[in-house]
Design a protein around this motif. Structure first.
Motif, PDB file in Angstrom:
ATOM      1  N   ALA A  73     -59.565  63.838  72.074  1.00 42.68           N
ATOM      2  CA  ALA A  73     -58.818  65.000  72.569  1.00 42.68           C
ATOM      3  C   ALA A  73     -57.402  64.618  72.996  1.00 42.68           C
ATOM      4  O   ALA A  73     -56.445  65.362  72.766  1.00 42.68           O
ATOM      5  N   ARG A  74     -57.268  63.441  73.613  1.00 45.52           N
ATOM      6  CA  ARG A  74     -55.943  62.993  74.059  1.00 45.52           C
ATOM      7  C   ARG A  74     -55.057  62.701  72.858  1.00 45.52           C
ATOM      8  O   ARG A  74     -53.867  63.061  72.843  1.00 45.52           O
ATOM      9  N   TYR A  75     -55.614  62.058  71.842  1.00 41.70           N
ATOM     10  CA  TYR A  75     -54.832  61.805  70.632  1.00 41.70           C
ATOM     11  C   TYR A  75     -54.428  63.112  69.954  1.00 41.70           C
ATOM     12  O   TYR A  75     -53.295  63.255  69.480  1.00 41.70           O
ATOM     13  N   ALA A  76     -55.352  64.057  69.879  1.00 40.40           N
ATOM     14  CA  ALA A  76     -55.034  65.338  69.249  1.00 40.40           C
ATOM     15  C   ALA A  76     -53.860  66.007  69.958  1.00 40.40           C
ATOM     16  O   ALA A  76     -52.943  66.542  69.310  1.00 40.40           O
ATOM     17  N   GLU A  77     -53.874  65.972  71.287  1.00 39.67           N
ATOM     18  CA  GLU A  77     -52.800  66.592  72.063  1.00 39.67           C
ATOM     19  C   GLU A  77     -51.473  65.872  71.868  1.00 39.67           C
ATOM     20  O   GLU A  77     -50.427  66.502  71.668  1.00 39.67           O
ATOM     21  N   ILE A  78     -51.501  64.538  71.908  1.00 44.79           N
ATOM     22  CA  ILE A  78     -50.266  63.753  71.779  1.00 44.79           C
ATOM     23  C   ILE A  78     -49.643  63.918  70.397  1.00 44.79           C
ATOM     24  O   ILE A  78     -48.427  64.149  70.269  1.00 44.79           O
ATOM     25  N   PHE A  79     -50.453  63.809  69.360  1.00 45.53           N
ATOM     26  CA  PHE A  79     -49.905  63.891  68.013  1.00 45.53           C
ATOM     27  C   PHE A  79     -49.480  65.316  67.656  1.00 45.53           C
ATOM     28  O   PHE A  79     -48.584  65.502  66.820  1.00 45.53           O
ATOM     29  N   ALA A  80     -50.069  66.324  68.294  1.00 44.38           N
ATOM     30  CA  ALA A  80     -49.609  67.695  68.090  1.00 44.38           C
ATOM     31  C   ALA A  80     -48.285  67.934  68.804  1.00 44.38           C
ATOM     32  O   ALA A  80     -47.389  68.609  68.273  1.00 44.38           O
ATOM     33  N   ARG A  81     -48.147  67.373  69.992  1.00 44.89           N
ATOM     34  CA  ARG A  81     -46.930  67.594  70.779  1.00 44.89           C
ATOM     35  C   ARG A  81     -45.737  66.834  70.217  1.00 44.89           C
ATOM     36  O   ARG A  81     -44.604  67.323  70.238  1.00 44.89           O
ATOM     37  N   HIS A  82     -45.969  65.628  69.688  1.00 45.78           N
ATOM     38  CA  HIS A  82     -44.871  64.818  69.178  1.00 45.78           C
ATOM     39  C   HIS A  82     -44.665  64.945  67.670  1.00 45.78           C
ATOM     40  O   HIS A  82     -43.641  64.493  67.151  1.00 45.78           O
ATOM     41  N   GLY A  83     -45.651  65.522  66.981  1.00 44.31           N
ATOM     42  CA  GLY A  83     -45.541  65.562  65.525  1.00 44.31           C
ATOM     43  C   GLY A  83     -46.266  66.735  64.910  1.00 44.31           C
ATOM     44  O   GLY A  83     -46.256  67.849  65.449  1.00 44.31           O
ATOM     45  N   ASP A  84     -46.926  66.487  63.799  1.00 44.98           N
ATOM     46  CA  ASP A  84     -47.582  67.538  63.017  1.00 44.98           C
ATOM     47  C   ASP A  84     -49.095  67.535  63.198  1.00 44.98           C
ATOM     48  O   ASP A  84     -49.824  68.056  62.366  1.00 44.98           O
ATOM     49  N   GLY A  85     -49.563  66.943  64.284  1.00 45.36           N
ATOM     50  CA  GLY A  85     -50.982  66.906  64.551  1.00 45.36           C
ATOM     51  C   GLY A  85     -51.624  65.616  64.075  1.00 45.36           C
ATOM     52  O   GLY A  85     -51.052  64.868  63.282  1.00 45.36           O
ATOM     53  N   PRO A  86     -52.834  65.336  64.546  1.00 45.88           N
ATOM     54  CA  PRO A  86     -53.486  64.070  64.203  1.00 45.88           C
ATOM     55  C   PRO A  86     -53.794  63.913  62.719  1.00 45.88           C
ATOM     56  O   PRO A  86     -53.876  62.792  62.221  1.00 45.88           O
ATOM     57  N   GLY A  87     -53.942  65.003  62.008  1.00 47.40           N
ATOM     58  CA  GLY A  87     -54.207  64.919  60.572  1.00 47.40           C
ATOM     59  C   GLY A  87     -53.085  64.267  59.799  1.00 47.40           C
ATOM     60  O   GLY A  87     -53.302  63.734  58.705  1.00 47.40           O
ATOM     61  N   HIS A  88     -51.872  64.291  60.361  1.00 49.57           N
ATOM     62  CA  HIS A  88     -50.717  63.649  59.748  1.00 49.57           C
ATOM     63  C   HIS A  88     -50.291  62.420  60.546  1.00 49.57           C
ATOM     64  O   HIS A  88     -49.173  61.934  60.376  1.00 49.57           O
TER      65      HIS A  88
END
Length: 232
Positions: free
Chosen positions: A155-170
């Protein structure tokens, strides 16, 4: 949009040395209490204290020192000499003042990836100590963001990568810890790249996700730019 657009880097034992200072201090701890406990037994008691105290003190040197003191009190039946406590506190201060030594290819890897992708530092530990290490590393200006977190979870990774980029999938997370850097990032839907370090804390072990399609392993950071190019 397809492919990796943002890369997260772990800090301790991924970009710079860290665990060896803990192991050196633990060896001093073992020597100080040699009259009270066998080394293996003492190591087990200390590890149990660290695991028990993570929720109270978090990760890092301060929690480690407090766990050593707690263990010393336990194994001496509350008769630990004040000199031992003093020397453990001194050891902690030395760890907090130790200069940063980058691991091979660390600067080149971050610079190379930062030239084409967003890069974020994602690390656990004490806020002040992690900020000190990042400042001394000389890498701070290369990152688009810095996240110092209490735990690394999907959940923390999902939030960080969404806030700084295009989401954890990218996103791609690069680190030495299977438990903290690789597995939760893969569970969040991203790429997890394991860069093993010779030394590893027992509490950072986890089962290798060998069948996960987004799991990769590198011998060192020198191959990171090539890997990113391969996966897109």
């Amino acid at each position: 949009m397809t492919g990796v657009t943002i890369v997260g880097f772990d800090a301790d034992d991924t970009l710079w040395h860290n665990e060896r200072f803990f192991q050196d201090t633990q060896a001093r701890f073992t020597a100080l209490l040699a009259d009270h406990a066998e080394p293996d037994h003492l190591a087990e008691r200390l590890l149990a204290a660290e695991k028990r105290n993570i929720g109270r003190y978090g990760y890092g040197i301060k929690g480690f020192v407090l766990s050593m003191i707690e263990t010393a009190i336990e194994v001496t039946d509350r008769n630990v000499p004040a000199e031992v406590i003093e020397r453990l506190l001194d050891a902690g201060r030395e760890m907090l003042a130790h200069p940063i030594e980058l691991l091979p290819h660390a600067r080149e890897a971050v610079e190379s990836v930062a030239a084409s992708h967003r890069v974020v530092l994602i690390t656990k530990g004490d806020l002040l100590d992690q900020e000190r290490k990042l400042a001394q590393s000389g890498l701070g200006d290369l990152f688009d963001g810095v996240e110092i977190v209490s735990e690394k979870t999907p959940a923390r990774y999902a939030e960080i990568f969404a806030r700084h980029g295009d989401g954890p999938g990218h996103g791609m997370m690069v680190g030495n810890s299977m438990r903290s850097d690789v597995v939760p990032m893969i569970e969040a839907g991203g790429w997890g790249v394991h860069v093993p370090h010779d030394l590893a804390w027992d509490l950072e072990h986890a089962e290798t996700p060998v069948s996960a399609p987004r799991y990769r392993v590198l011998d060192d950071l020198g191959g990171l730019a090539w890997l990113i190019a391969q996966v897109g």
